[in-house]
Write an enzyme that holds these catalytic residues in place. Structure first.
Site, PDB file in Angstrom:
ATOM      1  N   ASN A   7     -70.918 -46.994 -39.300  1.00 63.48           N
ATOM      2  CA  ASN A   7     -71.839 -48.007 -39.827  1.00 63.48           C
ATOM      3  C   ASN A   7     -72.903 -48.351 -38.789  1.00 63.48           C
ATOM      4  OD1 ASN A   7     -70.767 -49.010 -42.564  1.00 63.48           O
ATOM      5  ND2 ASN A   7     -68.941 -48.793 -41.309  1.00 63.48           N
ATOM      6  N   ALA A  31     -70.927 -53.779 -35.161  1.00 58.40           N
ATOM      7  CA  ALA A  31     -70.220 -53.600 -33.892  1.00 58.40           C
ATOM      8  C   ALA A  31     -71.169 -53.503 -32.706  1.00 58.40           C
ATOM      9  CB  ALA A  31     -69.355 -52.348 -33.988  1.00 58.40           C
ATOM     10  N   HIS A  53     -69.985 -48.127 -27.908  1.00 57.44           N
ATOM     11  CA  HIS A  53     -71.291 -47.665 -28.401  1.00 57.44           C
ATOM     12  C   HIS A  53     -72.307 -47.911 -27.303  1.00 57.44           C
ATOM     13  CE1 HIS A  53     -69.611 -47.394 -32.406  1.00 57.44           C
ATOM     14  NE2 HIS A  53     -69.177 -48.633 -32.297  1.00 57.44           N
TER      15      HIS A  53
HETATM   16  N1  NAD Z   1     -71.213 -52.959 -40.703  1.00 58.82           N
HETATM   17  C1  NAD Z   1     -70.315 -52.633 -39.787  1.00 58.82           C
HETATM   18  O1  NAD Z   1     -70.560 -52.673 -38.584  1.00 58.82           O
HETATM   19  C2  NAD Z   1     -68.958 -52.190 -40.227  1.00 58.82           C
HETATM   20  C3  NAD Z   1     -67.949 -52.018 -39.280  1.00 58.82           C
HETATM   21  C4  NAD Z   1     -66.702 -51.621 -39.720  1.00 58.82           C
HETATM   22  C5  NAD Z   1     -66.477 -51.356 -41.055  1.00 58.82           C
HETATM   23  N2  NAD Z   1     -67.490 -51.481 -41.943  1.00 58.82           N
HETATM   24  C6  NAD Z   1     -67.324 -51.160 -43.357  1.00 58.82           C
HETATM   25  O2  NAD Z   1     -66.862 -52.310 -44.053  1.00 58.82           O
HETATM   26  C7  NAD Z   1     -66.027 -51.887 -45.146  1.00 58.82           C
HETATM   27  C8  NAD Z   1     -64.670 -52.595 -45.040  1.00 58.82           C
HETATM   28  O3  NAD Z   1     -64.043 -52.250 -43.821  1.00 58.82           O
HETATM   29  P1  NAD Z   1     -62.512 -52.626 -43.549  1.00 58.82           P
HETATM   30  O4  NAD Z   1     -62.214 -52.205 -42.160  1.00 58.82           O
HETATM   31  O5  NAD Z   1     -62.245 -54.034 -43.965  1.00 58.82           O
HETATM   32  O6  NAD Z   1     -61.780 -51.622 -44.558  1.00 58.82           O
HETATM   33  P2  NAD Z   1     -60.279 -51.721 -45.143  1.00 58.82           P
HETATM   34  O7  NAD Z   1     -59.951 -50.343 -45.596  1.00 58.82           O
HETATM   35  O8  NAD Z   1     -59.385 -52.385 -44.185  1.00 58.82           O
HETATM   36  O9  NAD Z   1     -60.449 -52.670 -46.428  1.00 58.82           O
HETATM   37  C9  NAD Z   1     -61.251 -52.321 -47.537  1.00 58.82           C
HETATM   38  C10 NAD Z   1     -60.673 -53.004 -48.775  1.00 58.82           C
HETATM   39  O10 NAD Z   1     -61.611 -52.824 -49.835  1.00 58.82           O
HETATM   40  C11 NAD Z   1     -60.893 -52.468 -51.020  1.00 58.82           C
HETATM   41  N3  NAD Z   1     -61.797 -51.685 -51.865  1.00 58.82           N
HETATM   42  C12 NAD Z   1     -62.201 -50.404 -51.680  1.00 58.82           C
HETATM   43  N4  NAD Z   1     -63.033 -50.038 -52.667  1.00 58.82           N
HETATM   44  C13 NAD Z   1     -63.173 -51.112 -53.491  1.00 58.82           C
HETATM   45  C14 NAD Z   1     -63.889 -51.339 -54.696  1.00 58.82           C
HETATM   46  N5  NAD Z   1     -64.662 -50.390 -55.238  1.00 58.82           N
HETATM   47  N6  NAD Z   1     -63.805 -52.557 -55.276  1.00 58.82           N
HETATM   48  C15 NAD Z   1     -63.017 -53.531 -54.719  1.00 58.82           C
HETATM   49  N7  NAD Z   1     -62.310 -53.361 -53.602  1.00 58.82           N
HETATM   50  C16 NAD Z   1     -62.387 -52.161 -52.984  1.00 58.82           C
HETATM   51  C17 NAD Z   1     -59.690 -51.685 -50.537  1.00 58.82           C
HETATM   52  O11 NAD Z   1     -58.626 -51.719 -51.479  1.00 58.82           O
HETATM   53  C18 NAD Z   1     -59.338 -52.407 -49.239  1.00 58.82           C
HETATM   54  O12 NAD Z   1     -58.406 -53.452 -49.443  1.00 58.82           O
HETATM   55  C19 NAD Z   1     -65.917 -50.348 -45.043  1.00 58.82           C
HETATM   56  O13 NAD Z   1     -66.876 -49.741 -45.881  1.00 58.82           O
HETATM   57  C20 NAD Z   1     -66.280 -50.079 -43.596  1.00 58.82           C
HETATM   58  O14 NAD Z   1     -66.824 -48.799 -43.392  1.00 58.82           O
HETATM   59  C21 NAD Z   1     -68.697 -51.921 -41.555  1.00 58.82           C
END
Ligand code: NAD
Length: 246
Positions: A171, A115, A200
């Protein structure tokens, strides 16, 4: 035949799959996995693009994806990353906080800018010498699962701790911590009912100058904790990696 594996078919996984469907990313087939099979089924159904559902990481690896995108959770990243690397598959990690607790040194692991941006400049400055990095993240209380009518300092501390305490929301802190390590990033998280966007602000004081970067991001409609830019940063990185492979 270029395949992309997506672990986690939530907000980020869905946006990435949609970008693949729109041919923004050079890919011939998606391989989808979610521990909640209904999420993976719903995503496949929504796509007008070849997609295969799998029920485990091992099944995904057997399909020989050119790259896997982890978009699930910190725990998923910790569980799956060693197995993905053992299979010598490239991987984009979204749940960056997981890497703070892991000893991973591999050119196959790719971290998107998430982000925020300007990490090239911040990394360069860190090589010369960082004096101070301060990240101030301001979010609507709903994005932090809080209720408050007034602006409130929710957290103040170092980035590693912020990423562990707010694994879904911070993150950005983990990305900055990995960029400037061993220098420390000071983090403030503010719940502000007046803002609708996740903002941010990054201030850097380094040996030869100052930087001030500000990002004001719409939250993803499917998940307020996630900024749309985070998913787009993964899409941009995926595009670059796949284009370099061909
Ligand atoms: N790098 C970044 O800047 C950034 C920004 C936002 C979110 N994220 C991270 O990315 C990840 C996904 O975010 P999102 O908004 O899509 O979340 P979300 O909750 O919308 O989707 C996550 C999906 O992953 C599935 N899941 C969870 N654990 C699992 C496992 N062990 N095996 C398989 N599937 C699994 C869930 O069922 C869900 O459908 C999160 O960890 C979030 O913190 C990173």
């Amino acid at each position: 035949m270029k395949k992309v594996g997506i672990i986690g078919c939530g907000a980020i996984g869905t946006l990435i799959a949609t970008a693949v469907e729109k041919r923004i990313v050079p890919c011939d087939e998606l391989v989808l996995y979610d521990c909640n099979i209904e999420k993976a089924k719903a995503l496949k159904k929504s796509l007008n693009f070849p997609a295969t559902l799998v029920e485990s990481l091992e099944e995904m690896i057997k399909r020989k994806p050119a790259i896997i995108v982890e978009a699930a959770s910190q725990q998923a990243a910790k569980d799956y990353l060693p197995r993905i690397l053992a299979a010598k598959v490239e991987v984009i990690v979204m749940s960056v906080g997981a890497l703070l607790d892991m000893d991973v040194e591999s050119s196959k692991v790719h971290i998107p800018s998430g982000a925020i941006g300007g990490l090239d400049a911040i990394f360069s400055a860190s090589l010369a010498g960082i004096e101070e990095v301060v990240l101030t993240s301001r979010k609507n209380p709903k994005a932090l699962e809080l209720v408050t009518r007034e602006e409130k300092l929710v957290y103040e501390g170092v980035a590693e701790d912020a990423a562990r305490r707010f694994p879904r929301e911070m993150n950005v802190a983990a990305i900055l911590a990995l960029t400037v390590k061993p220098a420390k990033v000071r983090v403030m998280i503010i719940a502000d009912p007046k803002v609708t966007r996740n903002t941010h602000e990054i201030k850097v004081r380094w040996k030869h100058g100052d930087m001030l970067l500000k990002f004001s991001n719409d939250p993803h409609p499917q998940n307020r904790k996630t900024s749309a830019l985070a998913a787009w940063s993964a899409i941009g990185l995926l595009k670059r990696i796949l284009e370099n492979q061909s």
